[in-house]
Structures are given as structure tokens and as C-alpha cells.
Design an enzyme around this catalytic site. Structure first.
Site, PDB file in Angstrom:
ATOM      1  N   GLU A 186       0.842  -1.210   0.000  1.00 14.47           N
ATOM      2  CA  GLU A 186       0.000   0.000   0.000  1.00 14.47           C
ATOM      3  C   GLU A 186       0.874   1.257   0.000  1.00 14.47           C
ATOM      4  O   GLU A 186       0.710   2.148   0.823  1.00 14.47           O
ATOM      5  CB  GLU A 186      -0.958  -0.025   1.192  1.00 14.47           C
ATOM      6  CG  GLU A 186      -1.880  -1.230   1.151  1.00 14.47           C
ATOM      7  CD  GLU A 186      -3.044  -1.162   2.125  1.00 14.47           C
ATOM      8  OE1 GLU A 186      -2.910  -0.497   3.165  1.00 14.47           O
ATOM      9  OE2 GLU A 186      -4.086  -1.770   1.832  1.00 14.47           O
ATOM     10  N   GLU A 276      -5.659  -7.882  -1.649  1.00 14.91           N
ATOM     11  CA  GLU A 276      -6.187  -8.111  -0.301  1.00 14.91           C
ATOM     12  C   GLU A 276      -7.663  -7.815  -0.386  1.00 14.91           C
ATOM     13  O   GLU A 276      -8.049  -6.672  -0.663  1.00 14.91           O
ATOM     14  CB  GLU A 276      -5.574  -7.151   0.728  1.00 14.91           C
ATOM     15  CG  GLU A 276      -4.209  -7.522   1.209  1.00 14.91           C
ATOM     16  CD  GLU A 276      -3.660  -6.502   2.214  1.00 14.91           C
ATOM     17  OE1 GLU A 276      -4.440  -5.847   2.924  1.00 14.91           O
ATOM     18  OE2 GLU A 276      -2.426  -6.366   2.259  1.00 14.91           O
TER      19      GLU A 276
END
Ligand code: GAL
Length: 937
Positions: A186, A276
Site C-alpha cells: 500500500e 487483499e
């Protein structure tokens, strides 16, 4: 988290079956390629269905196999694994890959289990781990973390030089299991493309040749088309989606506050990858993980995941978490999690299968059953009034995948106009189906069905299992060249044949069985079930053909040879078992089972359940108080002098010298300080500040007199408004305590929690100090300080197991410590540190998997916290300031299942208290399991 995401959004605004067969130990080298639709292994399209698993949250390597087998049994064909730098490296240049850190063994186990691996070595991993996976010593290395600065680069190169070779030798390209390599995590703000590119170049230079991916949090298309093929762009961008947010306390009212959960396509030359996808939640508001499991329960799992399957066209999924595990030792990040990282996942922290597991299994089996799903384009969807529909079609086979969803909370009945049929369909509230039409199902041709396909196998004839919600209507249409013979073996199913199509109508209930023969196709057994009956099927693919099993609580593996079917399976109760397979004899866990052949052609028999468990009472507690560090005459001559005047933290010390514990090499758990000054006798107040991270505290003594405690601060996290005086405590000095002209000693015990993460790649967060950050006694010009923390890196438990409590340093937490002279416990503890120890023997039934927990009272006491050590392994922290957790998993292996164990509890009391000791409890017990050896203690 939510605030962070909103902030980030603002920042960004401104700126098969056979089809997906898994690896096996002996597989040869493969090639991995990809295009817009999917990954391809040796040119064959695959769909990746992964469950996230953190080996570092399960300190018993034999149990890794238990989890991997359970994931495999639910139809997952991959696991996604973060490798935690902090977990392996207690100090610069020191790395440990043995015992509970033996990731080579983990990757071998994945191969043996038949699971691919998405390898995620960071270096930054987030994951609610201390420092987001950064070792705390990195706080004292110059150079901004997550950037191309020299100091950081040298540090992470060393980590990658250790971890990459292990990953590289397990790649599918070398006959192993690693299919994808994920860099960073991220990485969306304060980014540095040179760094992002270097991670990939370093991987390539280190022998990584599988496709490289990254997981993007923020729908920004980072490191994908936005960057084109520029520096830092990865081959297969992944996207993280958490549509349900993390507010578990709102489980009953929450529905997609963070969006529709449709994974974006961010690059045209690579498949859509849900790197995810939310499958549980952290418990930000101490609602307890059952609430998180509710927030992300079966209906969520159906509605969002099936929606994503069709709406996104993704052919790679990773569900976060498949099994959460435990923040044992000091591996957790303090702000978002407490000891348990159960996560409300499908497999709970005590390794039990929850309802959600069975929904994953229904979806996982489906995905393996429909290879045409690996290549689809959006297509026109059939309509059903009152329901949402969407469709995708495989351009080569014409197979259609139709999403039918009910966004309301009430059941909706409608008619689906599809492939020339009007098909009645009913969906319960917040339910969803993915229906298949135009599909070659074994030797049959499926025209359309309003039942969902679970699985299909050739076992002497075609066998297919379809299902729908209990009590709802179902229709299945199959094509034949002439009218087949339909024999309903059980249940109520009506059939009609016209124009080459056989139409079966029924209500989903129990398990109906229909035998179809003739009609120009080979015979087929159609099993029409409900969510529950479909969920009860287990499937294993063996060299001797597929096996379907009902009646066990788990199927771990199967083999078929010479007419004999051998199962490794668990049972949670005695009862009937039914096995469809190419054999006449059955053994389960090596025991022959007497069977008869059913009208469906299956073998039926009975299996024993688990034996009864008896656990000892914990009633032999001994007690000893410590904290000699508080006494003025305590010998601290070997402690570290704390005399630094600067640090790399952006947080400036409030007083001199710098007392941040990391500066002196103390990176985990408690630290002690002793400050000396000469008193004037007129001092009135001790003023302290400590930053511990959320949930920490500190206790203060002056000349051996306890002055009190205060909560540690969390300041310098960008979520928290600036607070110039974090973790402040003022303590009144009792009159007469400090004689004029005499030396005085101030002793402070600081309970440091883990380190902050570095989610936004800002050094202020990650380098936030731990320990005292300010200390003054009024009228005293200078205090000279010493500091003490963890004694050494535990050779088996690693650098994050222990802090610097006197008892930890003296071995009171260890099983071998001689406590013979300790008196029986009174459970009355003074302010300070008191230890309780109890030895007990357990003798659990062998060949049975029993999960044992340590259970405290539900009313969590205020004013003290308890650190739990089982055979020296720090397995948790209990207390009102810590979190809502009252039950702590004692993993088999760390718990010697047939032998003597030692529990040690360090009670750190802010005021005198009476402690209620815990007891052992059983979280689940199944006959079966995997062999578990004792973990070195
Ligand atoms: C994601 C992150 C994971 C984990 C998760 C929340 O954003 O990539 O590491 O922190 O959120 O549990």
C-alpha cells in the site's frame, strides 16, 4: 484506519479442478506468464484463490501444516504470506531462520500441501505488526524509511539478501510453490519511484523470476498504468479492498461503507488481482472478534465476494485473513490490535472452522469447477425484477456467469429471464448467487441453473453438486440429444423434456439425488443441496481420481489405489460418513471402516468422534514479588548509561538527556530507568512523560516509595491531534522523603507496547520513540540516568518475546526456573510487579487435535495487567487497559500436550489488587489433526 484512508484520499486528490491443480512436492519447473485475463502456468490459465496466512502469528510450525491443510480443504489453491523483517532480525546484521522462523520449511509445507504462495517480503508489510514489519533498530538508522535514502537502502538490501534466496528457490519456476512476488505494501503516499524500482531490480538480481506485484490501497492505480512502465511500475498491480471497514461494533448495521468492493482494473495487459480482499477485520473499538466475524459474516462473504467475482473479472483473489493468529510476544502494533489477531477470520485463532469457512469452501470449490471463468468479458445480463444482475461470458466457450444479488435485507422472489427460460428465483436478504450457463459439465451440457454449482467430478459417472438457500426454488436445465431416463433417488424433483432440454424443478431442501442416464450422454448423478448440505461436502483430488466426502468435520487428504480409499480426516462427533470415490474399501486415519454401498453408488459407514478431554485445574500457584530496581540501593552498575543528546526521531525530547529506549538497544517490552540526583529537600513534584504506544503505562518510585502510575502516550501518530505533552504524569513527593543534600533515586518502569507502523511512509510515525521522553523534578537542575531492558535475544523465542522486567531477566518466565522456595500464592499483589507460577501436567488424547485456551474472568480487572508466559513463550497480555480479550490460545506444541507445562504470569499492578487466576479450557477437539511436536522451550 478510516480516518487515514479519508486523509489519504484527500492527499491523493490534491496530488480446476484439473484446471487449477496445485504444486506438489515433486513438481517440475514451470513457466508463469499472464495477459489481460489471467495468469498462465505452462500456458494454461489459472485462477488464484488465496488465503492470507502469517506464520509469525502461530509459533508452532507443525500447526502451520494444520492451517495450510484447512485452507486447501476449503478450495483455496494459494496462500499469501508476509515475511516480517522484524521477526527475523533482532539487531542489525543478525538474522534467524530457524525454529518458528524457518520459512524454508513453511514454503516446503505449502508445496507438500499443494498450495501456491504469494510471497510478500515487504520490506514494509504493515499487517498490524510492530513497526509494520520494520525492526525497531531501524529507528536508529539514518535515511527515511521506504525511500531510496542510503541508510535505509543498505538496511533493506541486507534483509532482502537473506529472504530473497529462500523465496527464490521455492518459485514455481524451480518446481516450488511461489507464484507471485509482492513488493512493498500500500505504497501510495510519500512515494519514491527509485526505491520501488530498486526493490524489483534487487529481487530480479536475487533470482526472483515470477511476476512481481504490489498491493495498492487507494484506488490510485499506483505502480500500474499511472506510472506506465516507468520506474517502480510492477507487472501485475493488485488492489486492496475493505468494503466493510473496521467498525466491528456496528456489525449489525454496516453494509459497504467503504464502497462496492469491486476490484479495479488498473492495467490492460495484466489480470485484475484482488491483492487483499476483506475477509475479517481488526477490532479497532474493542468490540471483540465475534463482532468482527459478524461484520464480515456469511452474508457479507456471499454478497461482496460473489459480486466482485463477476463485476471485476478478477482471476486472482487473496482473502485477508484466512487465519489471523496471535500477536504473541511484542510482535503487534499497539494502536489497532491487542494480543489476539483472530481477525474474525474463517478459521478462528484457536484453529476452529467457523460458518464463514464453509461459505469460502462453497465459493472455492465453485471456482475450481469452472475453468472458463479464467477468461471472461462483461456481457449482457439476464434480468430479474427486484434483483441486481450482471454477467460475464467466456469468448471461447460461450460459458456465462450470471451474478444475481439481493441488496435488501428482506428475501426477494423474482423470475430470471435467461437463455429462453423463465426461471423462478428467490434470494434471502443480502444474498448473492453466481449462476453458470452454457457450460460443459463433465460429459453433460449445462444450459442454465438457478442453483449454484459446488463441484463436479467424474467418479464412475459424472457427479455434480448444486445448491441453493433452504426452501427456495431451483431449476436446472441440461441438454440431451433425446429424452434421458430420470430417476429421483431421494427428495422431490420434477422433470420435463422438450426440444432437447431436460428441465428439473425442485425446492432446495436437504440433499435430493437424481440419476440421469441415456439421452446420448454418459450417466450423471445430480446432487441438489442447500447451503448447509453443500457445505458439508469435502473434495480431494488424488492420483486415483477425485473423492467426495460428507460427514467428517474436515478432509485433510485422500488417496485411492487398488480399489481402496484412504482418508485423512477429522471428526468432531461420532456419526455417518459417505464417500464417493473410485474404490470399494475405506480407511480413515489408517483405520478400516466397514461400509455398505448406497443407491447413489457411494460408500456409507460410521466414524468415531473425539474422546473426552479432561484438563487439570490450575491450583498450584506460587507467588513472588519483584521490582528491586525500585530500591535506592539496587546495584545498577551494569546498566546502560542514558546520556545521548539527540536521536533520529522527529519527536524532540522534552528534557535532556534523550531517554528513548531504542537509542540504547532496548526494543521490546518493559524498560527500567533509574535517575540519580542530589536532593535539596524542598522538591515537591516529579513530572514525567512516556510514549509507550496505545495501551502502555508506567510506574514510578522515588527512593523506594511508590508514587503512582500514568498511561503512556501515543503522540506523534498523524491520526492524533498534536499533543505537546504525551503520556504526562505528575507525582507529588511526600514530605520528608528526600533529605536535603542526600542522593535520591527515581525508578521508573515503562511498559512499552510495540512500535507504530509507517503506513504513510513518514518517519514521524515510525520513529516515534518508546520509553521516557521527558523527566524533571522541580528544582533539580540535572538527573543522571541509566536504562535497562531485555537481557538477551532468546535463542528459540527470538528478540520480541521478552522485555526487561526483573523476572524476565532472571528467567522467572522460563519452565526451568526453580521456584521451590516461592510461597503458595495469596493472589494479593502490591503495586509493582508480582509473578505467579504454576506447573501442570496435561495428557491429551493422541491422534486428536485439541485446542486449549487460558481463560480469565469475563469482568476484566482495572488497575493491573497480566503478561502470560507458557513454557517461557509470551502468549498474551490481559487487562482492561489492553483490550476486551479474556481467553488466550495456548498453541499445541508450545503447550506440551502430553507432559509438564509451566505457566508464569507477570502481574504489573498500578495499585494493590487481588488477582483472580485463570483456568484452562477447551476451544475445540477433533479426532484426527496433524502430528504436533513440542516446540523447543
Ligand atoms: C491493509 C494492509 C494490511 C493490513 C490491513 C488491515 O491495508 O495492507 O497489511 O494492515 O489493511 O488489517
Amino acid at each position: 484506519m478510516k480516518i487515514r484512508r479519508i486523509l489519504l484520499a484527500v492527499v491523493l486528490a490534491l496530488a480446476g479442478l484439473a484446471g487449477f491443480a496445485a504444486p506438489s512436492a515433486a513438481t517440475a519447473a514451470h513457466t508463469v506468464t499472464y495477459n489481460k485475463y489471467s495468469l498462465m502456468l505452462d500456458g494454461r490459465r489459472i485462477l488464484v484463490q488465496a488465503a492470507e496466512f502469517h506464520y509469525f502469528r502461530l509459533p508452532s510450525p507443525d500447526l502451520w501444516r494444520d492451517i495450510l491443510q484447512k485452507e486447501k480443504a476449503a478450495g483455496f489453491n494459494a496462500i499469501s504470506v508476509y515475511f516480517s523483517w522484524a521477526f527475523h532480525s533482532p539487531a542489525p546484521g543478525q538474522y534467524d531462520f530457524t525454529g518458528v522462523r524457518d520459512v524454508d520449511r513453511l514454503l516446503r509445507m505449502a508445496e507438500e500441501t499443494g498450495l501456491w504462495v504469494i510471497a510478500r517480503p515487504g520490506p514494509y508489510i504493515n499487517a498490524e505488526t510492530s513497526g509494520g514489519g520494520f525492526p525497531a533498530w531501524l529507528k536508529t538508522v539514518p535515511g527515511r524509511a521506504r525511500s531510496s535514502d542510503a541508510g535505509y537502502t543498505a538496511a533493506y538490501h541486507d534483509w532482502l539478501a537473506h529472504i530473497n534466496p529462500i523465496i527464490a528457490r521455492h518459485q514455481v519456476t524451480r518446481g516450488g510453490s511461489v507464484l507471485l512476488y509482492n513488493v512493498e505494501n500500500e505504497y501510495a503516499v510519500n512515494t519514491d519511484a527509485v526505491y520501488m524500482q530498486d526493490l524489483q531490480d534487487t529481487a530480479r538480481a536475487g533470482g526472483i523470476d515470477v511476476p512481481i506485484t504490489t498491493n495498492d490501497c487507494c484506488d490510485a492505480g499506483s505502480w500500474s498504468s499511472t506510472w506506465g512502465s516507468g520506474p517502480g511500475a510492477v507487472q501485475i498491480p493488485g488492489v486492496d479492498d475493505y468494503p466493510q471497514s473496521f467498525e466491528c461494533q456496528n456489525a449489525s448495521t454496516t453494509w459497504g461503507p467503504w464502497g462496492a468492493g469491486v476490484t479495479e482494473r488498473v492495467r490492460d495487459d495484466a489480470p485484475v488481482f484482488a491483492a487483499e480482499y476483506q475477509a475479517g477485520s481488526i477490532d479497532l473499538n474493542n468490540a471483540g472478534y465475534e463482532a468482527c466475524r459478524d461484520l464480515t459474516g456469511v452474508q457479507y462473504t456471499k454478497f461482496f465476494q460473489k459480486g466482485n467475482m463477476v463485476l471485476s473479472g478478477a482471476t486472482g483473489f487473496n482473502y485477508y485473513m484466512g487465519f489471523g493468529g496471535t500477536n504473541w510476544g511484542w510482535i503487534g502494533q499497539p494502536n489497532d490490535v491487542y494480543t489476539s489477531y483472530d481477525y474474525g477470520a474463517a478459521i478462528d485463532e484457536s484453529r476452529q472452522l467457523t460458518d464463514k469457512y464453509f461459505e469460502f469452501k462453497r465459493q472455492g470449490y465453485f471456482l475450481q469447477a469452472v475453468p472458463p471463468l479464467t477468461k471472461t468479458d462483461p456481457s449482457t445480463a439476464p434480468v430479474a425484477a427486484g434483483l441486481e444482475t450482471a454477467a460475464r461470458t467466456n469468448p471461447d466457450t460461450g460459458t456465462q456467469f450470471v451474478l444475481v444479488r439481493n441488496g435488501s435485507t428482506e428475501a426477494v422472489s423474482s423470475t430470471l429471464a435467461w437463455n429462453g427460460y423463465s426461471l423462478p428465483v428467490t434470494l434471502p436478504g443480502h444474498d448473492a448467487k453466481v449462476l453458470v450457463g452454457g457450460f460443459d459439465l463433465g460429459g453433460q451440457r449445462l444450459v442454465a441453473s438457478t442453483s449454484e454449482l459446488l463441484t463436479t467430478a467424474f467418479i464412475n459417472r459424472d457427479v455434480a453438486v448444486f445448491y441453493g438457500a433452504e426452501g427456495t426454488p431451483g431449476t436446472t436445465v441440461l441438454r440431451y440429444s433425446n429424452a434421458p431416463t430420470v430417476k429421483v433417488l431421494s427428495g422431490t424433483v420434477s422433470s420435463s423434456y422438450s426440444n432437447g432440454n431436460l428441465r428439473l424443478d425442485y425446492t432446495h431442501s436437504g440433499l435430493a439425488r437424481v440419476l440421469i442416464s441415456g439421452g446420448g450422454h454418459r450417466p450423471m448423478l445430480l446432487l441438489l443441496g442447500t447451503d448447509d448440505t453443500a457445505g458439508s461436502f469435502w473434495r480431494a483430488d488424488t492420483a486415483g481420481g477425485p473423492v467426495l466426502v460428507r460427514g467428517t468435520s474436515l478432509l485433510r487428504s485422500a488417496s485411492v489405489s487398488h480399489g481402496s480409499i484412504a482418508l485423512q480426516a477429522d471428526t468432531s462427533a461420532p456419526g455417518a460418513v459417505e464417500v464417493f470415490g473410485n474404490g470399494r474399501d475405506l480407511t480413515v486415519n489408517g483405520r478400516p471402516i466397514s461400509t455398505r454401498t448406497s443407491p447413489s453408488g457411494s460408500l456409507e459407514g460410521n466414524l468415531p468422534g473425539p474422546r473426552a478431554i479432561s484438563l487439570p485445574a490450575l491450583d498450584g500457584w506460587k507467588q513472588a514479588a519483584e521490582a528491586p530496581e525500585a530500591q535506592p540501593r539496587f546495584d545498577d552498575s551494569r546498566w546502560t548509561v542514558a546520556g545521548k543528546t539527540s536521536s533520529l526521531s522527529t519527536f524532540q525530547p522534552l528534557t535532556q538527556p534523550v531517554l528513548f529506549s531504542d537509542e540504547y538497544g532496548y526494543h521490546a517490552g518493559s524498560v527500567w530507568y533509574r535517575g540519580r540526583f542530589t536532593a535539596t529537600g524542598s522538591e515537591t513534584t516529579v513530572s514525567l512523560n512516556a510514549i509507550t504506544g496505545k495501551r502502555g503505562d508506567y510506574l514510578v518510585w522515588l527512593n523506594g516509595r511508590y508514587l503512582g502510575s500514568a498511561a503512556g502516550g501515543v503522540q506523534a501518530d498523524s491520526d492524533v491531534p498534536a499533543n505537546p505533552s504525551p503520556g504526562a504524569g505528575k507525582f507529588t513527593i511526600p514530605a520528608g522523603l528526600l533529605p536535603a543534600g542526600k542522593p535520591a533515586v527515581l525508578s521508573v518502569l515503562v511498559q512499552n507496547m510495540g512500535n507504530n507502523d509507517d503506513w504513510t511512509a513518514e518517519d514521524s510515525r515510525f520513529r516515534q520513540p518508546r520509553g521516557l521522553v521527558g523527566a524533571a523534578v522541580d528544582g533539580v537542575p540535572a538527573i543522571s540516568w541509566k536504562i535497562q531492558g531485555r537481557a538477551r535475544v532468546d535463542p528459540v523465542r527470538g528478540g520480541l518475546n521478552n522485555g526487561g522486567l526483573f523476572g524476565e531477566r532472571a528467567g522467572w518466565s522460563l519452565p526451568g526456573y526453580r521456584d521451590g522456595s516461592w510461597p503458595s500464592a495469596t493472589f494479593a499483589v502490591p503495586a509493582g510487579v508480582t509473578w505467579l507460577r504454576d506447573d501442570f501436567t496435561v495428557d491429551l488424547p493422541r491422534g486428536q487435535d485439541t485446542s486449549v485456551t487460558l481463560r480469565f474472568g469475563d469482568a476484566i480487572p482495572q488497575g493491573y495487567r497480566t503478561i502470560i508466559y507458557l513454557n517461557g513463550w509470551m502468549l498474551g497480555q490481559y487487562g482492561a487497559a489492553i483490550g476486551p480479550q479474556t481467553s488466550f490460545v495456548l498453541p499445541a506444541g508450545v503447550l506440551r500436550q502430553n507432559g509438564r507445562n509451566t505457566l508464569a504470569l507477570a502481574v504489573i499492578a498500578e495499585q494493590p489488587a487481588t488477582v483472580t487466576p485463570p483456568q484452562l479450557a477447551v476451544a475445540g477437539s477433533q479426532r484426527g489433526g496433524v502430528p504436533v511436536r513440542d516446540v523447543a522451550s
